[in-house]
Design a protein around this motif. Structure first.
Motif, PDB file in Angstrom:
ATOM      1  N   TYR A 169      90.108  55.664  23.056  1.00 24.31           N
ATOM      2  CA  TYR A 169      89.531  54.505  22.367  1.00 24.31           C
ATOM      3  C   TYR A 169      90.154  54.435  20.972  1.00 24.31           C
ATOM      4  CZ  TYR A 169      85.729  54.247  25.850  1.00 24.31           C
ATOM      5  OH  TYR A 169      84.996  54.118  26.999  1.00 24.31           O
TER       6      TYR A 169
ATOM      7  N   ARG B 230      89.257  52.750  18.548  1.00 21.89           N
ATOM      8  CA  ARG B 230      88.202  52.542  17.553  1.00 21.89           C
ATOM      9  C   ARG B 230      88.721  51.689  16.384  1.00 21.89           C
ATOM     10  NH1 ARG B 230      84.117  56.316  18.415  1.00 21.89           N
ATOM     11  NH2 ARG B 230      82.892  54.805  17.224  1.00 21.89           N
TER      12      ARG B 230
ATOM     13  N   TRP C 248      85.843  49.868  28.741  1.00 23.50           N
ATOM     14  CA  TRP C 248      85.455  49.482  27.375  1.00 23.50           C
ATOM     15  C   TRP C 248      84.030  49.953  27.117  1.00 23.50           C
ATOM     16  CZ3 TRP C 248      81.282  46.428  26.151  1.00 23.50           C
ATOM     17  CH2 TRP C 248      80.675  45.767  27.237  1.00 23.50           C
ATOM     18  N   SER C 249      83.684  49.993  25.859  1.00 22.87           N
ATOM     19  CA  SER C 249      82.348  50.437  25.444  1.00 22.87           C
ATOM     20  C   SER C 249      82.049  49.798  24.094  1.00 22.87           C
ATOM     21  CB  SER C 249      82.356  51.960  25.333  1.00 22.87           C
ATOM     22  OG  SER C 249      81.105  52.434  24.891  1.00 22.87           O
ATOM     23  N   PRO C 250      80.770  49.602  23.767  1.00 24.36           N
ATOM     24  CA  PRO C 250      80.490  49.088  22.423  1.00 24.36           C
ATOM     25  C   PRO C 250      80.933  50.115  21.381  1.00 24.36           C
ATOM     26  CG  PRO C 250      78.515  49.025  23.805  1.00 24.36           C
ATOM     27  CD  PRO C 250      79.527  49.854  24.527  1.00 24.36           C
ATOM     28  N   ASP C 251      81.595  49.650  20.347  1.00 21.25           N
ATOM     29  CA  ASP C 251      82.004  50.516  19.237  1.00 21.25           C
ATOM     30  C   ASP C 251      80.793  50.748  18.321  1.00 21.25           C
ATOM     31  OD1 ASP C 251      83.585  51.921  17.419  1.00 21.25           O
ATOM     32  OD2 ASP C 251      85.270  50.549  17.647  1.00 21.25           O
ATOM     33  N   GLY C 252      80.993  51.483  17.246  1.00 23.65           N
ATOM     34  CA  GLY C 252      79.918  51.737  16.282  1.00 23.65           C
ATOM     35  C   GLY C 252      79.273  50.451  15.780  1.00 23.65           C
ATOM     36  N   CYS C 253      80.092  49.415  15.651  1.00 26.07           N
ATOM     37  CA  CYS C 253      79.623  48.128  15.109  1.00 26.07           C
ATOM     38  C   CYS C 253      79.227  47.162  16.214  1.00 26.07           C
ATOM     39  CB  CYS C 253      80.718  47.505  14.265  1.00 26.07           C
ATOM     40  SG  CYS C 253      82.154  47.031  15.251  1.00 26.07           S
ATOM     41  N   SER C 254      79.208  47.626  17.474  1.00 27.13           N
ATOM     42  CA  SER C 254      78.787  46.873  18.660  1.00 27.13           C
ATOM     43  C   SER C 254      79.851  45.969  19.270  1.00 27.13           C
ATOM     44  CB  SER C 254      77.506  46.075  18.421  1.00 27.13           C
ATOM     45  OG  SER C 254      76.433  46.956  18.158  1.00 27.13           O
TER      46      SER C 254
ATOM     47  N   ALA D 244      87.548  56.068  14.221  1.00 23.43           N
ATOM     48  CA  ALA D 244      86.565  57.134  14.423  1.00 23.43           C
ATOM     49  C   ALA D 244      87.072  58.124  15.476  1.00 23.43           C
ATOM     50  CB  ALA D 244      85.232  56.536  14.862  1.00 23.43           C
TER      51      ALA D 244
ATOM     52  N   ARG E 268      82.156  58.340  25.728  1.00 24.67           N
ATOM     53  CA  ARG E 268      81.852  56.973  25.281  1.00 24.67           C
ATOM     54  C   ARG E 268      82.063  56.114  26.516  1.00 24.67           C
ATOM     55  NH1 ARG E 268      81.356  53.848  20.703  1.00 24.67           N
ATOM     56  NH2 ARG E 268      81.278  55.821  19.598  1.00 24.67           N
TER      57      ARG E 268
ATOM     58  N   ASN F  91      74.847  53.676  18.406  1.00 26.53           N
ATOM     59  CA  ASN F  91      75.619  53.073  17.315  1.00 26.53           C
ATOM     60  C   ASN F  91      74.684  52.457  16.276  1.00 26.53           C
ATOM     61  OD1 ASN F  91      74.853  50.538  18.196  1.00 26.53           O
ATOM     62  ND2 ASN F  91      76.905  49.882  18.792  1.00 26.53           N
ATOM     63  N   TRP F  92      75.274  51.743  15.299  1.00 24.97           N
ATOM     64  CA  TRP F  92      74.487  51.231  14.173  1.00 24.97           C
ATOM     65  C   TRP F  92      73.415  50.237  14.603  1.00 24.97           C
ATOM     66  CZ3 TRP F  92      75.042  54.595  10.697  1.00 24.97           C
ATOM     67  CH2 TRP F  92      76.281  55.148  10.394  1.00 24.97           C
TER      68      TRP F  92
ATOM     69  N   LEU G 203      72.402  50.824  20.017  1.00 20.90           N
ATOM     70  CA  LEU G 203      72.904  50.777  21.399  1.00 20.90           C
ATOM     71  C   LEU G 203      73.409  52.156  21.800  1.00 20.90           C
ATOM     72  CD1 LEU G 203      75.180  47.556  21.406  1.00 20.90           C
ATOM     73  CD2 LEU G 203      72.935  47.829  22.488  1.00 20.90           C
TER      74      LEU G 203
END
Lengths: 332, 332
Positions: A45, A47, A184-190, A260, B12, B319-320, B323
């Motif tokens: 990823y 990121r 794919w996956s949601p990142d830290g910020c979605s 990340a 992830r 995540n933030w 999620l």
């Protein structure tokens, strides 16, 4: 040339206290794999390392001109910023120009990445907002893209939203990888992050460094983004951050961006090269150490006074009393 | 039984994003090596994992009785605490009982380990002091030891000071390792930390769990320390910390303590076992994951409701926006 994974040693006194394994790859803008370390075909990823690619469609469509974004504002689209006052002001200005507000952001908020900035904020009795999110500049760019695509920004972080489809399509072309088959996956910020081979990530940033083979609109957008980030390295990260400090030292020779979990990319126009690396265990300290070694390795640091680079070539570790306790280093 | 190093996966979505290698060893109080993973003979700095051993001489000499230290105060001698209000109050109380002050501390200060505590402190317009240093309880114990030895506390962090010589001698006996030949370095708090094989670290905590073979004074001191830490797990770490949470869940069955750079120890009286582990790359998230797996492996978690342990057996990453993005897990 293919080599085993790179190693970063973290010493304390005379003993290696911890060590990290890093895979890395150097690719040229014509798609040639120049050199690699470790398994660079497995999925990674990217990121936040890929933020400049996430901003590309917006710039290519003329978004910056349409909304009057400055070079600083273009740069912060590609940032994982510290949430310092200048960062927050810059993103707020972008929202104003887009006639949107923080209620349109879907990234969530968090305390500023820079600890001292968090303490300063707390001392004022304030709480962090989505503007402090290190990705807020990227999200302003995504909101801008929704406007350029003439779609409602609502739900813009969804993988099926027009914004993310447009971004995925651009990245697919830059990385030369089928995003339809990429997990794919949601990142830290979605926002979604797609897993791709490290080699394809490096390829995208080689083409970003030398976009001469791309369409005229994309070539121009790559130049605009590159010029913005290397001219305003503070906007890409901030105080006491590797990306910012190294870009300042290297003048406009290299664009550097962390992601990340120990991901890093470099884009080097003068050599028409892209570099991508991933620390297997996710440690940023190791990723930065290897990036410095790779920049030396490709020769782009030649001519830079060694006293500027020494603190990055071997990072001195100090304890709470300021005593030197060890160092972080990598040899290629 | 000897096995290859253990692995912790950080996922992830459907992809393993990062992975960690961990060496670990289980030793019984009679010195038998029960089981090991990876190279457990190489030198490891135990860092803060060894704090109970650093407190042992002071307790053994009757320091707690002499100065009227409570069980909470004995527990915080073994802590890497969060710098929460209760921690700071407890250490201040110890200084009062010793008729000393923070100016006698040589550990330096830092913002509290727990982020929210730092923000709360900043909001009050305050700055951290040496009381907030996660090692302040240990240093109060060291100052107490100087008093017991009837020497000036000045310079007590020096490797040649009577305090550190006494501590090294005690650890040497507990670890059954020649500290004269062990490399040492200043720790984060400036007191010396000596590098020893992981097996010897586990041995010390096996004997701590079952001190029946030791001198009567040391046996009593081990029981006193053990009872204090398992009765007051909050003092050993604090809010939302693995050591504290797991000790609470496991009742008084296990003493757990982390050390910087991914070190962890466990002391298990009912099984007369000591466990020591080190994540090769220094990641605490991996060390905690392996410790949970090892506690399951030795059977000490039997009978504990699985809903209490589930969040530690597989750590959910969010995540933030809250999620779920992945998990941290280890299988033995």
């Amino acid at each position: 040339m293919q080599h085993p994974a790179l190693k970063v040693n973290v010493s304390r006194g005379s003993v290696i206290e911890s060590e990290h394994q890093i895979k890395a790859v150097i690719v040229s803008s014509d798609g040639q794999l120049i050199e690699s370390w470790g398994n660079v075909d497995s999925l990674v990823y990217p990121r936040s390392a890929i933020k400049a690619m996430q901003a590309l469609a917006f710039i290519e469509m003329g978004g910056a001109e349409k909304f009057g974004f400055s070079a600083e504002e273009i740069a912060i689209c590609c940032a994982s910023h510290n949430g310092e006052i200048e960062h927050v002001k810059t993103v707020q200005s972008m929202l104003n120009k887009l006639a949107l507000s923080t209620t349109d952001f879907e990234c969530g908020g968090h305390w500023p990445m820079r600890e001292q900035t968090s303490y300063d904020l707390a001392e004022l009795g304030e709480k962090p907002t989505s503007l402090h999110n290190n990705c807020s500049g990227k999200h302003a760019g995504m909101l801008g893209l929704a406007k350029m695509l003439d779609v409602s920004p609502q739900g813009y972080i969804g993988v099926d939203h027009a914004v993310q489809k447009c971004i995925a399509s651009t990245m697919e072309e830059m990385c030369e990888y089928d995003y339809g088959s990429a997990p794919w996956s949601p990142d830290g910020c979605s926002a979604p992050t797609w897993a791709i081979p490290l080699t394809n990530l490096a390829l995208a940033f080689a083409k970003f460094a030398d976009p001469s083979g791309l369409s005229p609109a994309r070539e121009k957008a790559c130049h605009s983004l590159y010029d913005s980030v290397v001219s305003h390295p503070f906007m890409v990260a901030g105080t006491e951050r590797y990306c910012t400090d190294m870009m300042r030292i290297l003048g406009k020779k290299v664009f550097l961006k962390l992601g990340a979990e120990g991901v890093y990319i470099a884009s080097i126009p003068e050599l028409k090269l892209g570099i991508a690396l991933k620390c297997e265990d996710g440690a940023i300290r190791a990723a930065e150490s290897v990036m410095t070694a790779l920049l030396d390795h490709v020769g782009i640091t030649q001519g830079i006074p060694s006293e500027h680079l020494a603190p990055f070539r071997s990072v001195t570790l100090k304890n709470w009393n300021g005593l030197i306790s060890g160092e972080i280093s990598c040899c290629i």
